[in-house]
Design an enzyme around this catalytic site. Sequence first.
Site, PDB file in Angstrom:
ATOM      1  N   SER A  14     -73.812  16.289 -48.348  1.00 37.39           N
ATOM      2  CA  SER A  14     -72.395  16.033 -48.609  1.00 37.39           C
ATOM      3  C   SER A  14     -72.016  16.405 -50.046  1.00 37.39           C
ATOM      4  O   SER A  14     -70.882  16.809 -50.304  1.00 37.39           O
ATOM      5  CB  SER A  14     -72.038  14.575 -48.301  1.00 37.39           C
ATOM      6  OG  SER A  14     -72.608  13.701 -49.244  1.00 37.39           O
ATOM      7  N   ASN A  15     -72.949  16.275 -50.971  1.00 36.24           N
ATOM      8  CA  ASN A  15     -72.650  16.712 -52.344  1.00 36.24           C
ATOM      9  C   ASN A  15     -72.520  18.225 -52.435  1.00 36.24           C
ATOM     10  O   ASN A  15     -71.630  18.736 -53.116  1.00 36.24           O
ATOM     11  CB  ASN A  15     -73.720  16.202 -53.315  1.00 36.24           C
ATOM     12  CG  ASN A  15     -73.459  14.766 -53.705  1.00 36.24           C
ATOM     13  OD1 ASN A  15     -72.540  14.483 -54.483  1.00 36.24           O
ATOM     14  ND2 ASN A  15     -74.224  13.848 -53.144  1.00 36.24           N
ATOM     15  N   LYS A  67     -93.825  15.702 -54.228  1.00 33.10           N
ATOM     16  CA  LYS A  67     -93.618  16.862 -55.107  1.00 33.10           C
ATOM     17  C   LYS A  67     -93.880  18.130 -54.303  1.00 33.10           C
ATOM     18  O   LYS A  67     -94.318  18.058 -53.147  1.00 33.10           O
ATOM     19  CB  LYS A  67     -94.553  16.790 -56.312  1.00 33.10           C
ATOM     20  CG  LYS A  67     -96.026  16.846 -55.939  1.00 33.10           C
ATOM     21  CD  LYS A  67     -96.923  16.914 -57.157  1.00 33.10           C
ATOM     22  CE  LYS A  67     -98.374  17.112 -56.762  1.00 33.10           C
ATOM     23  NZ  LYS A  67     -99.287  17.278 -57.873  1.00 33.10           N
ATOM     24  N   MET A  94     -85.623  15.242 -52.294  1.00 30.65           N
ATOM     25  CA  MET A  94     -86.434  14.025 -52.316  1.00 30.65           C
ATOM     26  C   MET A  94     -87.816  14.213 -52.946  1.00 30.65           C
ATOM     27  O   MET A  94     -88.742  13.465 -52.648  1.00 30.65           O
ATOM     28  CB  MET A  94     -86.572  13.473 -50.887  1.00 30.65           C
ATOM     29  CG  MET A  94     -85.246  13.114 -50.232  1.00 30.65           C
ATOM     30  SD  MET A  94     -84.217  12.020 -51.240  1.00 30.65           S
ATOM     31  CE  MET A  94     -85.103  10.488 -51.002  1.00 30.65           C
ATOM     32  N   ARG A  95     -87.955  15.206 -53.809  1.00 35.12           N
ATOM     33  CA  ARG A  95     -89.252  15.413 -54.481  1.00 35.12           C
ATOM     34  C   ARG A  95     -89.056  15.499 -55.988  1.00 35.12           C
ATOM     35  O   ARG A  95     -87.989  15.925 -56.451  1.00 35.12           O
ATOM     36  CB  ARG A  95     -89.900  16.715 -53.987  1.00 35.12           C
ATOM     37  CG  ARG A  95     -90.328  16.628 -52.539  1.00 35.12           C
ATOM     38  CD  ARG A  95     -90.685  18.002 -51.991  1.00 35.12           C
ATOM     39  NE  ARG A  95     -90.784  17.914 -50.551  1.00 35.12           N
ATOM     40  CZ  ARG A  95     -91.906  17.639 -49.882  1.00 35.12           C
ATOM     41  NH1 ARG A  95     -93.035  17.489 -50.541  1.00 35.12           N
ATOM     42  NH2 ARG A  95     -91.899  17.551 -48.571  1.00 35.12           N
ATOM     43  N   ILE A  97     -89.557  17.026 -59.687  1.00 35.37           N
ATOM     44  CA  ILE A  97     -89.649  18.374 -60.250  1.00 35.37           C
ATOM     45  C   ILE A  97     -90.721  18.353 -61.344  1.00 35.37           C
ATOM     46  O   ILE A  97     -90.698  17.494 -62.230  1.00 35.37           O
ATOM     47  CB  ILE A  97     -88.288  18.802 -60.844  1.00 35.37           C
ATOM     48  CG1 ILE A  97     -87.203  18.797 -59.754  1.00 35.37           C
ATOM     49  CG2 ILE A  97     -88.387  20.148 -61.542  1.00 35.37           C
ATOM     50  CD1 ILE A  97     -87.380  19.824 -58.671  1.00 35.37           C
ATOM     51  N   ASN A 111     -79.422  16.702 -61.629  1.00 31.89           N
ATOM     52  CA  ASN A 111     -79.605  15.874 -60.435  1.00 31.89           C
ATOM     53  C   ASN A 111     -78.475  14.850 -60.361  1.00 31.89           C
ATOM     54  O   ASN A 111     -77.882  14.491 -61.375  1.00 31.89           O
ATOM     55  CB  ASN A 111     -80.948  15.130 -60.535  1.00 31.89           C
ATOM     56  CG  ASN A 111     -81.229  14.271 -59.321  1.00 31.89           C
ATOM     57  OD1 ASN A 111     -81.006  14.697 -58.182  1.00 31.89           O
ATOM     58  ND2 ASN A 111     -81.689  13.052 -59.544  1.00 31.89           N
ATOM     59  N   HIS A 113     -77.746  10.912 -58.983  1.00 32.26           N
ATOM     60  CA  HIS A 113     -78.509   9.717 -58.611  1.00 32.26           C
ATOM     61  C   HIS A 113     -77.539   8.576 -58.295  1.00 32.26           C
ATOM     62  O   HIS A 113     -76.590   8.347 -59.044  1.00 32.26           O
ATOM     63  CB  HIS A 113     -79.431   9.327 -59.779  1.00 32.26           C
ATOM     64  CG  HIS A 113     -80.271   8.134 -59.467  1.00 32.26           C
ATOM     65  ND1 HIS A 113     -81.411   8.204 -58.707  1.00 32.26           N
ATOM     66  CD2 HIS A 113     -80.103   6.832 -59.783  1.00 32.26           C
ATOM     67  CE1 HIS A 113     -81.919   6.991 -58.581  1.00 32.26           C
ATOM     68  NE2 HIS A 113     -81.139   6.138 -59.210  1.00 32.26           N
TER      69      HIS A 113
HETATM   70  C1  GRF Z   1     -76.923  11.093 -52.852  1.00 36.17           C
HETATM   71  O1  GRF Z   1     -76.560   9.760 -52.698  1.00 36.17           O
HETATM   72  C2  GRF Z   1     -77.594  11.348 -54.175  1.00 36.17           C
HETATM   73  O2  GRF Z   1     -77.176  10.476 -55.170  1.00 36.17           O
HETATM   74  C3  GRF Z   1     -79.053  11.121 -53.874  1.00 36.17           C
HETATM   75  O3  GRF Z   1     -79.218  11.578 -52.549  1.00 36.17           O
HETATM   76  C4  GRF Z   1     -77.996  11.518 -51.846  1.00 36.17           C
HETATM   77  C5  GRF Z   1     -77.725  12.871 -51.271  1.00 36.17           C
HETATM   78  O4  GRF Z   1     -76.650  12.859 -50.396  1.00 36.17           O
HETATM   79  N1  GRF Z   1     -79.879  11.807 -54.848  1.00 36.17           N
HETATM   80  P1  GRF Z   1     -76.120  14.232 -49.761  1.00 36.17           P
HETATM   81  O5  GRF Z   1     -77.286  14.912 -49.071  1.00 36.17           O
HETATM   82  O6  GRF Z   1     -75.546  15.058 -50.854  1.00 36.17           O
HETATM   83  O7  GRF Z   1     -75.072  13.793 -48.778  1.00 36.17           O
END
Ligand code: GRF
Length: 214
Positions: A14-15, A67, A94-95, A97, A111, A113
């Site tokens: 979604s980001n 990693k 999810m790893r 760097i 990143n 968070h």
């Molecule tokens: C987000 O909440 C971000 O802060 C975290 O992982 C999530 C990723 O969401 N690191 P998406 O895949 O961008 O929807």
Amino acid sequence: MGFKIGVIGSGKGSNFQAIADAIGKGRLDGVEISVVLSDVKDAFILERAKKMGIKSVYLNPGNFKTKLAQDSEQEYIRVLKENNVDLVVLAGFMRMIKKNMLDAFPHKIINIHPSLLPSFPGLASFKQAYEYGVKITGCTVHFVDEGMDTGPIIGQRVVPILSDDSPKTVHEKIQKEEHILYPACIRVISQGKLEIIGRRVIMEVYDKELNNLL
Ligand code: GRF
């Protein structure tokens, strides 16, 4: 010449979508997404990219959980370089760097968070914040360094935690803010308007840039 970003994500993307939408709306002058990479074959982020006609590649992460294996890491670096990436944007990757990649892109990996760092680094931070009982949390965009969510902070946005919230609703509220914050930070970086002094990231026009995206 535009400012090229490479997005890496493991999940729903979604980001990535928010960044692509901001570009589509003309809010990120000169920024283009040159490639989307994922360590998860069927990650929705790859689907989204494909639909948008953006190059999307699954790259095998190797045999570690947290990693990239060394040869996989080389492959990620190679593909990012091949696509002339100016900035590596981690969006739900999810790893951790590691040094080789950091050296390949010095101060060029960011990143997002889901907490107000330095509180609640690591996994499911929205849940950590909820369970701890803090009344405000939020999201943070930061440069990536060798630590876990420890790099210099570029931008943050705040979310209140109310009595009728659940971890799920907190995460939803955080994600809304992420989708505003991440494109805004990318715009500031793409315009070269930022300087790092120690841990402090100095940005003259940061507030204005953020407001322009609201
Ligand atoms: C987000 O909440 C971000 O802060 C975290 O992982 C999530 C990723 O969401 N690191 P998406 O895949 O961008 O929807």
